[in-house]
Motif scaffolding. Structure first.
Motif, PDB file in Angstrom:
ATOM      1  N   LEU A  21     -11.166  69.898   5.181  1.00 28.41           N
ATOM      2  CA  LEU A  21      -9.995  69.571   4.369  1.00 28.41           C
ATOM      3  C   LEU A  21      -8.721  70.133   4.984  1.00 28.41           C
ATOM      4  CD1 LEU A  21      -8.793  68.292   1.897  1.00 28.41           C
ATOM      5  CD2 LEU A  21      -9.452  70.303   0.559  1.00 28.41           C
ATOM      6  N   ASN A  22      -8.781  71.356   5.525  1.00 28.19           N
ATOM      7  CA  ASN A  22      -7.619  71.914   6.221  1.00 28.19           C
ATOM      8  C   ASN A  22      -7.167  71.002   7.353  1.00 28.19           C
ATOM      9  OD1 ASN A  22      -7.211  74.335   4.788  1.00 28.19           O
ATOM     10  ND2 ASN A  22      -8.799  75.387   5.942  1.00 28.19           N
ATOM     11  N   THR A  23      -8.122  70.519   8.133  1.00 32.53           N
ATOM     12  CA  THR A  23      -7.801  69.676   9.281  1.00 32.53           C
ATOM     13  C   THR A  23      -7.208  68.341   8.846  1.00 32.53           C
ATOM     14  OG1 THR A  23      -9.581  70.678  10.574  1.00 32.53           O
ATOM     15  CG2 THR A  23      -8.760  68.554  11.316  1.00 32.53           C
ATOM     16  N   VAL A  24      -7.848  67.691   7.877  1.00 36.77           N
ATOM     17  CA  VAL A  24      -7.362  66.388   7.406  1.00 36.77           C
ATOM     18  C   VAL A  24      -5.989  66.520   6.770  1.00 36.77           C
ATOM     19  CG1 VAL A  24      -7.773  64.527   5.748  1.00 36.77           C
ATOM     20  CG2 VAL A  24      -9.677  65.425   7.118  1.00 36.77           C
ATOM     21  N   ALA A  25      -5.787  67.543   5.936  1.00 41.84           N
ATOM     22  CA  ALA A  25      -4.495  67.727   5.276  1.00 41.84           C
ATOM     23  C   ALA A  25      -3.396  68.007   6.289  1.00 41.84           C
ATOM     24  CB  ALA A  25      -4.594  68.866   4.264  1.00 41.84           C
ATOM     25  N   SER A  26      -3.672  68.834   7.301  1.00 40.68           N
ATOM     26  CA  SER A  26      -2.668  69.137   8.335  1.00 40.68           C
ATOM     27  C   SER A  26      -2.255  67.879   9.081  1.00 40.68           C
ATOM     28  CB  SER A  26      -3.211  70.176   9.318  1.00 40.68           C
ATOM     29  OG  SER A  26      -3.445  71.415   8.684  1.00 40.68           O
ATOM     30  N   LYS A  27      -3.241  67.060   9.465  1.00 43.23           N
ATOM     31  CA  LYS A  27      -2.921  65.832  10.192  1.00 43.23           C
ATOM     32  C   LYS A  27      -2.173  64.842   9.308  1.00 43.23           C
ATOM     33  CE  LYS A  27      -6.669  65.978  13.593  1.00 43.23           C
ATOM     34  NZ  LYS A  27      -7.877  65.296  14.109  1.00 43.23           N
ATOM     35  N   THR A  28      -2.589  64.728   8.049  1.00 41.21           N
ATOM     36  CA  THR A  28      -1.931  63.793   7.131  1.00 41.21           C
ATOM     37  C   THR A  28      -0.466  64.154   6.944  1.00 41.21           C
ATOM     38  OG1 THR A  28      -4.002  63.392   5.936  1.00 41.21           O
ATOM     39  CG2 THR A  28      -1.949  62.845   4.803  1.00 41.21           C
ATOM     40  N   ILE A  29      -0.184  65.423   6.717  1.00 41.85           N
ATOM     41  CA  ILE A  29       1.198  65.846   6.490  1.00 41.85           C
ATOM     42  C   ILE A  29       2.006  65.731   7.770  1.00 41.85           C
ATOM     43  CG2 ILE A  29       2.646  67.836   5.905  1.00 41.85           C
ATOM     44  CD1 ILE A  29       0.452  68.644   3.914  1.00 41.85           C
ATOM     45  N   ARG A  30       1.407  66.031   8.923  1.00 38.95           N
ATOM     46  CA  ARG A  30       2.130  65.928  10.192  1.00 38.95           C
ATOM     47  C   ARG A  30       2.609  64.508  10.429  1.00 38.95           C
ATOM     48  NH1 ARG A  30      -1.643  67.722  13.296  1.00 38.95           N
ATOM     49  NH2 ARG A  30      -1.022  69.909  13.132  1.00 38.95           N
ATOM     50  N   TYR A  31       1.821  63.519  10.037  1.00 34.92           N
ATOM     51  CA  TYR A  31       2.181  62.128  10.281  1.00 34.92           C
ATOM     52  C   TYR A  31       3.323  61.637   9.383  1.00 34.92           C
ATOM     53  CZ  TYR A  31      -2.020  61.736  13.149  1.00 34.92           C
ATOM     54  OH  TYR A  31      -2.975  61.895  14.120  1.00 34.92           O
ATOM     55  N   LEU A  32       3.731  62.442   8.404  1.00 33.82           N
ATOM     56  CA  LEU A  32       4.874  62.066   7.568  1.00 33.82           C
ATOM     57  C   LEU A  32       6.191  62.225   8.316  1.00 33.82           C
ATOM     58  CD1 LEU A  32       3.941  63.779   4.175  1.00 33.82           C
ATOM     59  CD2 LEU A  32       3.444  61.450   4.926  1.00 33.82           C
ATOM     60  N   LYS A  95      -8.920  60.911   5.266  1.00 35.28           N
ATOM     61  CA  LYS A  95      -7.749  60.686   4.438  1.00 35.28           C
ATOM     62  C   LYS A  95      -7.689  61.742   3.346  1.00 35.28           C
ATOM     63  CE  LYS A  95      -7.931  55.675   5.148  1.00 35.28           C
ATOM     64  NZ  LYS A  95      -8.027  54.346   4.484  1.00 35.28           N
ATOM     65  N   LEU A  96      -6.535  61.832   2.689  1.00 40.22           N
ATOM     66  CA  LEU A  96      -6.358  62.778   1.590  1.00 40.22           C
ATOM     67  C   LEU A  96      -5.810  62.018   0.388  1.00 40.22           C
ATOM     68  CD1 LEU A  96      -6.490  65.697   0.624  1.00 40.22           C
ATOM     69  CD2 LEU A  96      -4.175  66.032   1.489  1.00 40.22           C
ATOM     70  N   THR A  97      -6.622  61.885  -0.650  1.00 39.67           N
ATOM     71  CA  THR A  97      -6.251  61.116  -1.833  1.00 39.67           C
ATOM     72  C   THR A  97      -6.307  62.007  -3.063  1.00 39.67           C
ATOM     73  OG1 THR A  97      -7.195  59.116  -0.845  1.00 39.67           O
ATOM     74  CG2 THR A  97      -6.773  59.077  -3.215  1.00 39.67           C
ATOM     75  N   LEU A  98      -5.214  62.041  -3.818  1.00 35.53           N
ATOM     76  CA  LEU A  98      -5.170  62.817  -5.047  1.00 35.53           C
ATOM     77  C   LEU A  98      -5.722  61.994  -6.202  1.00 35.53           C
ATOM     78  CD1 LEU A  98      -1.582  64.400  -4.881  1.00 35.53           C
ATOM     79  CD2 LEU A  98      -3.726  65.334  -3.997  1.00 35.53           C
ATOM     80  N   LYS A  99      -6.480  62.644  -7.080  1.00 37.16           N
ATOM     81  CA  LYS A  99      -6.953  61.968  -8.284  1.00 37.16           C
ATOM     82  C   LYS A  99      -5.905  61.972  -9.377  1.00 37.16           C
ATOM     83  CE  LYS A  99     -11.968  62.667  -7.837  1.00 37.16           C
ATOM     84  NZ  LYS A  99     -13.170  63.280  -8.482  1.00 37.16           N
ATOM     85  N   GLN A 100      -4.988  62.944  -9.316  1.00 37.56           N
ATOM     86  CA  GLN A 100      -3.919  63.023 -10.307  1.00 37.56           C
ATOM     87  C   GLN A 100      -2.734  63.726  -9.671  1.00 37.56           C
ATOM     88  OE1 GLN A 100      -6.320  65.247 -13.119  1.00 37.56           O
ATOM     89  NE2 GLN A 100      -5.116  67.107 -12.738  1.00 37.56           N
TER      90      GLN A 100
END
Length: 263
Positions: A21-32, A95-100
């Protein structure tokens, strides 16, 4: 900034799901961002077994050298979220998807150099050219003005000094110099209060017209910096306070995160 990276590499303190999760979240935010020097995300989840049900205590994110839309650079961005419910199956697919939705406390640090670079961005420059002048007898021979070569210096006590050149449609080039106090208005906009003409760098024969145009420039800037223009898809930010510290402008506030943008 937020603690040791040992949590990411020591298997006795963090299981594979947390590291993933650390890895996916870091990459997801970096791509913003258009560019980023570093982006690190730390997951808080105790016990770690909650992660498999998609329940975590929060994220802490720290980023440096983040560039938005090619021209808007933040020296540092950090945030810490409230408890977050995620779809853990999306993490397995990268990917990182929020439920709420969730909220985060946020801080953004801009540099004086980064602010001055932003004045050269096309998105900013197009709001500073061919502006209609009010009915001013002082400038009766010109109907339009463009402001260029804007330079801003951060001062103590949330004040700024601004230099610029006003290009009048009659061909006259007028130097501008003013100071103002910057403050947050309605938690979404940066306002320029109490503008004061600074005549020391303006030739005496142009000081009267320069003072008039300084007021016009202050009014233009006062309507320009609005967070509505910079929100990322699914993320809305509100500002609580700002402070000038040396050559840095520091904002703090919070963000409402509806979803994590895909790009």
């Amino acid at each position: 900034m937020f603690g040791s990276r040992n949590d990411l590499t020591n298997p006795t303190r963090s299981d594979w799901g947390e590291r993933l999760l650390n890895t996916v979240a870091s990459k997801t935010i970096r791509y913003l961002f258009t560019q980023s020097e570093s982006v690190e995300v730390f997951v808080q989840c105790h016990p770690s077994s909650k992660l498999l049900q998609g329940s975590i205590d929060g994220f802490k994110m720290s980023g440096r050298g983040l560039v938005i839309r090619n021209d808007f650079r933040a020296e540092e961005v950090s945030f810490q979220t409230d408890a977050v419910a995620i779809d853990f199956s999306s993490v397995l697919s990268g990917k990182l998807t929020l439920k709420q939705p969730t909220q985060a406390v946020a801080q953004v640090i801009l540099s004086e150099a980064g602010i001055n670079h932003a004045f050269k961005a096309e998105l900013v420059k197009k709001r500073l050219v061919n502006l209609s002048l009010p009915a001013l007898s002082d400038i009766s021979t010109s109907e339009l003005v463009s402001f260029e070569a804007i330079q801003l210096k951060l001062l103590p006590n949330n004040r700024v000094r601004i230099w610029a050149k006003a290009d009048l449609s009659n061909g006259e080039l007028v130097p501008i110099s003013l100071s103002a106090t910057i403050a947050i208005e309605r938690r979404r906009r940066l306002a320029f209060y109490d503008p004061k003409f600074e005549p020391d760098t303006v030739p005496e024969f142009q000081r009267h017209i320069s003072e008039t145009l300084s007021v016009v420039l202050a009014q233009v800037l006062d309507c320009m910096v609005d967070l509505d223009r910079f929100d990322l898809d699914g993320i809305t930010m509100w500002l609580n306070r700002l402070e000038t510290q040396g050559q840095q402008l520091i904002f703090s506030g919070y963000a409402q995160i509806e979803r994590i943008p895909a790009s």
